[in-house]
Design a protein around this motif. Structure first.
Motif, PDB file in Angstrom:
ATOM      1  N   GLN A   1      11.761  31.516   5.310  1.00  0.00           N
ATOM      2  CA  GLN A   1      11.080  30.692   5.875  1.00  0.00           C
ATOM      3  C   GLN A   1      10.173  31.075   7.051  1.00  0.00           C
ATOM      4  O   GLN A   1      10.530  32.235   7.638  1.00  0.00           O
ATOM      5  CB  GLN A   1      11.651  29.240   6.347  1.00  0.00           C
ATOM      6  N   SER A   2       9.189  30.531   7.390  1.00  0.00           N
ATOM      7  CA  SER A   2       8.341  31.165   8.461  1.00  0.00           C
ATOM      8  C   SER A   2       9.111  30.613   9.783  1.00  0.00           C
ATOM      9  O   SER A   2       9.736  29.676   9.943  1.00  0.00           O
ATOM     10  CB  SER A   2       6.847  30.419   8.597  1.00  0.00           C
ATOM     11  N   VAL A   3       8.658  31.200  10.674  1.00  0.00           N
ATOM     12  CA  VAL A   3       9.139  30.993  12.444  1.00  0.00           C
ATOM     13  C   VAL A   3       8.470  29.359  12.487  1.00  0.00           C
ATOM     14  O   VAL A   3       9.208  28.821  13.180  1.00  0.00           O
ATOM     15  CB  VAL A   3       8.544  31.866  13.456  1.00  0.00           C
ATOM     16  N   GLN A   4       7.513  29.205  12.021  1.00  0.00           N
ATOM     17  CA  GLN A   4       6.761  27.764  12.379  1.00  0.00           C
ATOM     18  C   GLN A   4       7.838  26.851  11.796  1.00  0.00           C
ATOM     19  O   GLN A   4       8.004  25.765  12.399  1.00  0.00           O
ATOM     20  CB  GLN A   4       5.390  27.789  11.777  1.00  0.00           C
ATOM     21  N   ALA A   5       8.124  27.031  10.425  1.00  0.00           N
ATOM     22  CA  ALA A   5       8.954  25.889   9.655  1.00  0.00           C
ATOM     23  C   ALA A   5      10.374  25.970  10.443  1.00  0.00           C
ATOM     24  O   ALA A   5      10.757  24.983  10.708  1.00  0.00           O
ATOM     25  CB  ALA A   5       9.214  26.238   8.178  1.00  0.00           C
ATOM     26  N   LEU A   6      10.871  27.128  10.872  1.00  0.00           N
ATOM     27  CA  LEU A   6      12.324  27.079  11.498  1.00  0.00           C
ATOM     28  C   LEU A   6      12.213  26.295  12.730  1.00  0.00           C
ATOM     29  O   LEU A   6      12.903  25.427  13.232  1.00  0.00           O
ATOM     30  CB  LEU A   6      12.573  28.392  11.724  1.00  0.00           C
ATOM     31  N   ILE A   7      11.101  26.584  13.441  1.00  0.00           N
ATOM     32  CA  ILE A   7      10.848  25.606  14.983  1.00  0.00           C
ATOM     33  C   ILE A   7      10.632  24.377  14.743  1.00  0.00           C
ATOM     34  O   ILE A   7      11.130  23.468  15.387  1.00  0.00           O
ATOM     35  CB  ILE A   7       9.461  26.527  15.761  1.00  0.00           C
ATOM     36  N   GLY A   8      10.040  23.837  13.577  1.00  0.00           N
ATOM     37  CA  GLY A   8       9.878  22.501  13.364  1.00  0.00           C
ATOM     38  C   GLY A   8      11.223  21.924  13.059  1.00  0.00           C
ATOM     39  O   GLY A   8      11.342  20.736  13.393  1.00  0.00           O
ATOM     40  N   ALA A   9      11.965  22.589  12.191  1.00  0.00           N
ATOM     41  CA  ALA A   9      13.335  22.135  11.869  1.00  0.00           C
ATOM     42  C   ALA A   9      14.326  21.932  13.067  1.00  0.00           C
ATOM     43  O   ALA A   9      14.996  20.933  13.258  1.00  0.00           O
ATOM     44  CB  ALA A   9      13.864  22.988  10.758  1.00  0.00           C
ATOM     45  N   ILE A  10      14.049  23.006  13.968  1.00  0.00           N
ATOM     46  CA  ILE A  10      14.889  22.879  15.334  1.00  0.00           C
ATOM     47  C   ILE A  10      14.296  21.749  16.048  1.00  0.00           C
ATOM     48  O   ILE A  10      15.222  20.990  16.595  1.00  0.00           O
ATOM     49  CB  ILE A  10      14.906  24.316  16.157  1.00  0.00           C
ATOM     50  N   ASP A  11      13.183  21.526  16.213  1.00  0.00           N
ATOM     51  CA  ASP A  11      12.628  20.356  16.936  1.00  0.00           C
ATOM     52  C   ASP A  11      12.965  18.989  16.302  1.00  0.00           C
ATOM     53  O   ASP A  11      13.222  18.234  17.000  1.00  0.00           O
ATOM     54  CB  ASP A  11      10.999  20.498  16.675  1.00  0.00           C
ATOM     55  N   SER A  12      13.030  18.901  15.056  1.00  0.00           N
ATOM     56  CA  SER A  12      13.351  17.569  14.454  1.00  0.00           C
ATOM     57  C   SER A  12      14.854  17.257  14.827  1.00  0.00           C
ATOM     58  O   SER A  12      15.294  16.073  14.595  1.00  0.00           O
ATOM     59  CB  SER A  12      13.171  17.654  12.985  1.00  0.00           C
ATOM     60  N   GLU A  13      15.608  18.348  15.036  1.00  0.00           N
ATOM     61  CA  GLU A  13      17.271  18.210  15.554  1.00  0.00           C
ATOM     62  C   GLU A  13      17.492  18.279  16.844  1.00  0.00           C
ATOM     63  O   GLU A  13      18.694  18.105  17.207  1.00  0.00           O
ATOM     64  CB  GLU A  13      18.097  18.870  14.607  1.00  0.00           C
ATOM     65  N   ARG A  14      16.466  18.370  17.796  1.00  0.00           N
ATOM     66  CA  ARG A  14      16.975  18.850  19.119  1.00  0.00           C
ATOM     67  C   ARG A  14      17.206  17.537  19.985  1.00  0.00           C
ATOM     68  O   ARG A  14      17.596  17.784  21.184  1.00  0.00           O
ATOM     69  CB  ARG A  14      15.752  19.483  19.922  1.00  0.00           C
ATOM     70  N   GLY A  15      17.023  16.321  19.695  1.00  0.00           N
ATOM     71  CA  GLY A  15      17.465  15.285  20.533  1.00  0.00           C
ATOM     72  C   GLY A  15      16.502  15.219  21.745  1.00  0.00           C
ATOM     73  O   GLY A  15      15.347  15.367  21.735  1.00  0.00           O
ATOM     74  N   GLU A  16      17.208  15.091  22.729  1.00  0.00           N
ATOM     75  CA  GLU A  16      16.476  14.919  24.313  1.00  0.00           C
ATOM     76  C   GLU A  16      16.144  16.330  24.987  1.00  0.00           C
ATOM     77  O   GLU A  16      15.754  16.406  25.963  1.00  0.00           O
ATOM     78  CB  GLU A  16      16.994  14.034  25.323  1.00  0.00           C
ATOM     79  N   ARG A  17      16.538  17.334  24.301  1.00  0.00           N
ATOM     80  CA  ARG A  17      16.683  18.645  24.853  1.00  0.00           C
ATOM     81  C   ARG A  17      15.303  19.165  24.759  1.00  0.00           C
ATOM     82  O   ARG A  17      14.467  18.986  23.975  1.00  0.00           O
ATOM     83  CB  ARG A  17      17.592  19.676  23.743  1.00  0.00           C
ATOM     84  N   ASN A  18      15.000  20.062  25.736  1.00  0.00           N
ATOM     85  CA  ASN A  18      13.473  20.640  25.912  1.00  0.00           C
ATOM     86  C   ASN A  18      13.427  21.636  24.679  1.00  0.00           C
ATOM     87  O   ASN A  18      14.446  22.255  24.159  1.00  0.00           O
ATOM     88  CB  ASN A  18      13.504  21.349  27.117  1.00  0.00           C
ATOM     89  N   LEU A  19      12.296  21.796  23.990  1.00  0.00           N
ATOM     90  CA  LEU A  19      12.196  22.715  23.071  1.00  0.00           C
ATOM     91  C   LEU A  19      12.509  24.048  23.054  1.00  0.00           C
ATOM     92  O   LEU A  19      13.304  24.754  22.212  1.00  0.00           O
ATOM     93  CB  LEU A  19      10.750  22.512  22.168  1.00  0.00           C
ATOM     94  N   SER A  20      11.933  24.597  24.077  1.00  0.00           N
ATOM     95  CA  SER A  20      12.285  26.087  24.240  1.00  0.00           C
ATOM     96  C   SER A  20      14.082  26.176  24.495  1.00  0.00           C
ATOM     97  O   SER A  20      14.524  27.171  24.102  1.00  0.00           O
ATOM     98  CB  SER A  20      11.372  26.557  25.636  1.00  0.00           C
ATOM     99  N   SER A  21      14.613  25.391  25.419  1.00  0.00           N
ATOM    100  CA  SER A  21      15.889  25.206  25.418  1.00  0.00           C
ATOM    101  C   SER A  21      16.687  25.148  24.108  1.00  0.00           C
ATOM    102  O   SER A  21      17.814  25.921  23.725  1.00  0.00           O
ATOM    103  CB  SER A  21      16.436  24.239  26.493  1.00  0.00           C
ATOM    104  N   ALA A  22      16.274  24.249  23.336  1.00  0.00           N
ATOM    105  CA  ALA A  22      16.804  23.905  21.996  1.00  0.00           C
ATOM    106  C   ALA A  22      16.812  25.326  21.167  1.00  0.00           C
ATOM    107  O   ALA A  22      17.622  25.423  20.423  1.00  0.00           O
ATOM    108  CB  ALA A  22      16.243  22.825  21.150  1.00  0.00           C
ATOM    109  N   ILE A  23      15.596  25.977  21.040  1.00  0.00           N
ATOM    110  CA  ILE A  23      15.522  27.269  20.432  1.00  0.00           C
ATOM    111  C   ILE A  23      16.624  28.265  20.714  1.00  0.00           C
ATOM    112  O   ILE A  23      17.122  28.894  19.833  1.00  0.00           O
ATOM    113  CB  ILE A  23      14.143  27.766  20.471  1.00  0.00           C
ATOM    114  N   ARG A  24      16.639  28.479  22.031  1.00  0.00           N
ATOM    115  CA  ARG A  24      17.780  29.438  22.974  1.00  0.00           C
ATOM    116  C   ARG A  24      19.142  29.046  22.400  1.00  0.00           C
ATOM    117  O   ARG A  24      19.881  29.904  21.772  1.00  0.00           O
ATOM    118  CB  ARG A  24      17.646  29.293  24.385  1.00  0.00           C
ATOM    119  N   VAL A  25      19.615  27.702  22.178  1.00  0.00           N
ATOM    120  CA  VAL A  25      20.888  27.209  21.956  1.00  0.00           C
ATOM    121  C   VAL A  25      20.909  27.612  20.436  1.00  0.00           C
ATOM    122  O   VAL A  25      21.984  28.071  20.037  1.00  0.00           O
ATOM    123  CB  VAL A  25      20.937  25.792  22.196  1.00  0.00           C
ATOM    124  N   PHE A  26      19.952  27.334  19.772  1.00  0.00           N
ATOM    125  CA  PHE A  26      19.933  27.605  18.179  1.00  0.00           C
ATOM    126  C   PHE A  26      20.261  28.978  17.917  1.00  0.00           C
ATOM    127  O   PHE A  26      21.207  29.332  17.371  1.00  0.00           O
ATOM    128  CB  PHE A  26      18.663  26.999  17.588  1.00  0.00           C
TER     129      PHE A  26
END
Length: 103
Positions: free
Chosen positions: A42-67
């Protein structure tokens, strides 16, 4: 012991569910994210979208790092736990300055 200097963050513009936002990550995290996305077909864009949809209240950059950390800490291949692509997610990741990065 001398520590290596920290690398500056690379800021990129991404489109998530039809909204443009910018994400600032260290170059090493962008590289790892690209490897994971490639392994999942999948694209990085799609992966970021999936991470975003499951991150809850966490900041997106932080959610990506944790993922990314979880993928590598679990010891599983990046392709073993795919996220589904989400509707409304674009394919390009735009770097600061308007250039399109690899997605």
């Amino acid at each position: 012991m001398t520590r290596a200097p920290l690398r500056e963050n690379a800021k990129r513009s991404v489109m998530i569910a039809g909204h443009r936002t910018s994400v600032s990550l260290e170059a090493e995290f962008w590289s790892a994210l690209q490897d994971i996305a490639l392994g999942r077909g999948q694209s990085v864009q799609a992966l970021i979208g999936a991470i975003d949809s499951e991150r809850g209240e966490r900041n997106l950059s932080s959610a990506i790092r944790v993922f990314v950390l979880r993928v590598f800490r679990d010891g599983s291949a990046p392709s073993e736990r795919p996220f589904p692509d989400r509707a409304g997610i674009g394919e390009g990741v735009q770097e600061a300055g308007g250039r399109m990065g690899e997605a």
